[in-house]
Design a protein around this motif. Sequence first.
Motif, PDB file in Angstrom:
ATOM      1  N   VAL A 107      82.721  52.199  46.557  1.00  0.00           N
ATOM      2  CA  VAL A 107      82.953  51.192  47.606  1.00  0.00           C
ATOM      3  C   VAL A 107      82.698  51.736  49.015  1.00  0.00           C
ATOM      4  CG1 VAL A 107      84.689  49.710  48.685  1.00  0.00           C
ATOM      5  CG2 VAL A 107      84.532  49.826  46.194  1.00  0.00           C
ATOM      6  N   ASP A 108      83.246  52.895  49.342  1.00  0.00           N
ATOM      7  CA  ASP A 108      83.095  53.434  50.704  1.00  0.00           C
ATOM      8  C   ASP A 108      81.633  53.723  51.034  1.00  0.00           C
ATOM      9  OD1 ASP A 108      85.794  53.258  51.096  1.00  0.00           O
ATOM     10  OD2 ASP A 108      86.211  55.360  50.612  1.00  0.00           O
ATOM     11  N   LEU A 110      78.998  52.312  49.716  1.00  0.00           N
ATOM     12  CA  LEU A 110      78.321  51.021  49.821  1.00  0.00           C
ATOM     13  C   LEU A 110      78.586  50.364  51.169  1.00  0.00           C
ATOM     14  CD1 LEU A 110      76.777  48.594  48.634  1.00  0.00           C
ATOM     15  CD2 LEU A 110      78.908  47.879  47.535  1.00  0.00           C
ATOM     16  N   ARG A 111      79.843  50.326  51.579  1.00  0.00           N
ATOM     17  CA  ARG A 111      80.197  49.713  52.867  1.00  0.00           C
ATOM     18  C   ARG A 111      79.455  50.390  54.023  1.00  0.00           C
ATOM     19  NH1 ARG A 111      84.822  46.413  52.573  1.00  0.00           N
ATOM     20  NH2 ARG A 111      86.319  47.055  50.982  1.00  0.00           N
ATOM     21  N   LEU A 112      79.419  51.710  53.988  1.00  0.00           N
ATOM     22  CA  LEU A 112      78.758  52.466  55.058  1.00  0.00           C
ATOM     23  C   LEU A 112      77.269  52.144  55.097  1.00  0.00           C
ATOM     24  CD1 LEU A 112      79.405  54.640  57.215  1.00  0.00           C
ATOM     25  CD2 LEU A 112      78.671  56.345  55.541  1.00  0.00           C
ATOM     26  N   TRP A 113      76.648  52.095  53.929  1.00  0.00           N
ATOM     27  CA  TRP A 113      75.207  51.828  53.829  1.00  0.00           C
ATOM     28  C   TRP A 113      74.881  50.440  54.384  1.00  0.00           C
ATOM     29  CZ3 TRP A 113      72.501  54.278  49.043  1.00  0.00           C
ATOM     30  CH2 TRP A 113      71.105  54.358  49.260  1.00  0.00           C
ATOM     31  N   LEU A 114      75.756  49.481  54.105  1.00  0.00           N
ATOM     32  CA  LEU A 114      75.516  48.117  54.584  1.00  0.00           C
ATOM     33  C   LEU A 114      75.809  47.962  56.075  1.00  0.00           C
ATOM     34  CD1 LEU A 114      77.028  46.103  51.597  1.00  0.00           C
ATOM     35  CD2 LEU A 114      74.606  46.263  52.202  1.00  0.00           C
ATOM     36  N   SER A 115      76.813  48.650  56.571  1.00  0.00           N
ATOM     37  CA  SER A 115      77.246  48.432  57.953  1.00  0.00           C
ATOM     38  C   SER A 115      76.474  49.251  58.985  1.00  0.00           C
ATOM     39  CB  SER A 115      78.740  48.745  58.088  1.00  0.00           C
ATOM     40  OG  SER A 115      78.993  50.111  57.810  1.00  0.00           O
ATOM     41  N   LYS A 116      75.868  50.343  58.559  1.00  0.00           N
ATOM     42  CA  LYS A 116      75.207  51.239  59.507  1.00  0.00           C
ATOM     43  C   LYS A 116      73.686  51.130  59.497  1.00  0.00           C
ATOM     44  CE  LYS A 116      79.079  53.213  60.799  1.00  0.00           C
ATOM     45  NZ  LYS A 116      79.620  52.995  62.166  1.00  0.00           N
ATOM     46  N   THR A 117      73.158  50.092  58.847  1.00  0.00           N
ATOM     47  CA  THR A 117      71.700  49.944  58.750  1.00  0.00           C
ATOM     48  C   THR A 117      71.278  48.531  59.123  1.00  0.00           C
ATOM     49  OG1 THR A 117      71.781  49.269  56.415  1.00  0.00           O
ATOM     50  CG2 THR A 117      71.635  51.643  56.861  1.00  0.00           C
ATOM     51  N   ALA A 118      70.012  48.226  58.898  1.00  0.00           N
ATOM     52  CA  ALA A 118      69.474  46.890  59.210  1.00  0.00           C
ATOM     53  C   ALA A 118      70.068  45.807  58.322  1.00  0.00           C
ATOM     54  CB  ALA A 118      67.951  46.911  59.047  1.00  0.00           C
ATOM     55  N   LEU A 119      70.897  46.183  57.361  1.00  0.00           N
ATOM     56  CA  LEU A 119      71.515  45.207  56.462  1.00  0.00           C
ATOM     57  C   LEU A 119      72.878  44.740  56.956  1.00  0.00           C
ATOM     58  CD1 LEU A 119      70.651  46.925  53.060  1.00  0.00           C
ATOM     59  CD2 LEU A 119      69.501  44.995  54.110  1.00  0.00           C
ATOM     60  N   LYS A 120      73.217  45.066  58.190  1.00  0.00           N
ATOM     61  CA  LYS A 120      74.564  44.769  58.681  1.00  0.00           C
ATOM     62  C   LYS A 120      74.877  43.278  58.755  1.00  0.00           C
ATOM     63  CE  LYS A 120      73.032  45.332  63.489  1.00  0.00           C
ATOM     64  NZ  LYS A 120      73.189  46.142  64.704  1.00  0.00           N
ATOM     65  N   ARG A 125      80.334  40.070  49.110  1.00  0.00           N
ATOM     66  CA  ARG A 125      81.666  40.365  48.587  1.00  0.00           C
ATOM     67  C   ARG A 125      81.530  41.596  47.705  1.00  0.00           C
ATOM     68  NH1 ARG A 125      81.416  34.502  47.522  1.00  0.00           N
ATOM     69  NH2 ARG A 125      82.836  33.434  48.947  1.00  0.00           N
ATOM     70  N   ILE A 126      82.463  42.497  47.800  1.00  0.00           N
ATOM     71  CA  ILE A 126      82.473  43.650  46.899  1.00  0.00           C
ATOM     72  C   ILE A 126      83.497  43.367  45.806  1.00  0.00           C
ATOM     73  CG2 ILE A 126      82.958  46.115  46.682  1.00  0.00           C
ATOM     74  CD1 ILE A 126      82.043  46.466  49.563  1.00  0.00           C
ATOM     75  N   LEU A 127      83.045  43.439  44.564  1.00  0.00           N
ATOM     76  CA  LEU A 127      83.902  43.136  43.427  1.00  0.00           C
ATOM     77  C   LEU A 127      84.089  44.394  42.584  1.00  0.00           C
ATOM     78  CD1 LEU A 127      82.119  39.802  42.416  1.00  0.00           C
ATOM     79  CD2 LEU A 127      84.143  40.034  43.842  1.00  0.00           C
ATOM     80  N   ASP A 128      85.327  44.773  42.374  1.00  0.00           N
ATOM     81  CA  ASP A 128      85.619  45.964  41.580  1.00  0.00           C
ATOM     82  C   ASP A 128      85.619  45.613  40.098  1.00  0.00           C
ATOM     83  OD1 ASP A 128      88.431  47.863  40.663  1.00  0.00           O
ATOM     84  OD2 ASP A 128      86.487  48.718  41.174  1.00  0.00           O
ATOM     85  N   PHE A 129      84.887  46.388  39.313  1.00  0.00           N
ATOM     86  CA  PHE A 129      84.822  46.162  37.867  1.00  0.00           C
ATOM     87  C   PHE A 129      85.738  47.154  37.160  1.00  0.00           C
ATOM     88  CE2 PHE A 129      82.853  46.669  33.630  1.00  0.00           C
ATOM     89  CZ  PHE A 129      82.874  45.338  33.222  1.00  0.00           C
ATOM     90  N   ASP A 130      86.585  46.626  36.274  1.00  0.00           N
ATOM     91  CA  ASP A 130      87.533  47.460  35.544  1.00  0.00           C
ATOM     92  C   ASP A 130      86.958  47.815  34.174  1.00  0.00           C
ATOM     93  OD1 ASP A 130      89.628  48.741  34.359  1.00  0.00           O
ATOM     94  OD2 ASP A 130      91.102  47.156  34.724  1.00  0.00           O
TER      95      ASP A 130
END
Length: 372
Positions: A107-108, A110-120, A125-130
């Motif tokens: 998760v962390d 992924l969030r960084l990759w999305l927020s710090k690039t052209a994909l911001k 939604r981030i969904l956690d799979f069990d």
Amino acid sequence: FSKFSVNISILIVAVVIFLLVLHRNFLGLSDFLKRELSDSNPLGLQPIDFIPAAPQRLADEKNDKEISVVIAASDERLGGAIAAMNSIYRHTRSNVVFHIVTLNDTVDHLRLWLSKTALKNLRYRILDFDPRVLEGKVQVDPQKADTLKPLTFARFYLPNLLPHAEKVIYVDDDVIVQDDILELYNTPLKPGHAAAFSDDCDSTTNKVAVRGAGNQYNYIGFLDYKKETIRKLAMKANTCSFNPGVFVANLTEWKLQNITKQLEKWMALNVVEELYSRTLAGSITTPPLLIVFYKQHSSIDPMWNVRHLGSSAGKRYSPQFVKAAKLLHWNGHFKPWGRTASYAEVWEKWYVPDPTGKFSLIRRHSEAYEAK
């Protein structure tokens, strides 16, 4: 004098009409400006991570229908999911929301990759799979426990992951989209069908022979017809199989038919009876889907799943055909971010470099390992 009075009256009426028209136009301009200000609200352009939930006001700003796209994102293949999402995002004007299914330890990153690039500006939604939901349903070799990839089964649990969605698109992480995903979303599903797949016998897919397993494009390539349980199903062995790496699902119908429970039943039976073909042609997620959706699925346009780009390093399609494809799929062992794959340069156009550098290292290590 009377003539003068008439002229005054006409003039007064004309002035009143002019003022009414002016007032109406002013109101119209005011409404227009309000709409313009509302549409340009910067809040609507912020990346929205719906964990735990987005404010309702933000969700309501978009008037067009939300298109739900589900993609699994494992840490070692995260660059693939990033490139796939970027290609979808850049080719549509629709209100696409990505539902990224992942595990806690990703998760962390992924969030960084999305927020710090052209994909911001992506909406997601981030969904956690069990992975515990798979207990007793997947046969695990104790010596190869690390080969089990839980996220490959996320597609079986779509209604659990998106309880309020009526219709979704599922895509694997090794795809690139070259057209508007809205067209795929609008694929018509026949009454009673919970999903639409691309058949392996379609005109765009070459027949791929699998040694000892017949062919990869029919049921005998995935299921063991020597087993009585399979024979009792009376499914013809030469029935055309389908590829579950890209599909459109009607989740209302999925829930009505208890598709998830049906899939789990066949997974559990396989653990006991080993129903899948021993020389399996493809992913272990395919056989239960083939059983449950036997002659009960609709078809997507084959150009929306042009596949086998990862089955060898050679180029099986012409550059013109690859350019015309609406979705390219590198299923197979040769991924465009690892081993040398055909048309990897097309994939690289949509890849967004990892700001942490982590994926680049994995890629280099992967190539060094595979060169040995």
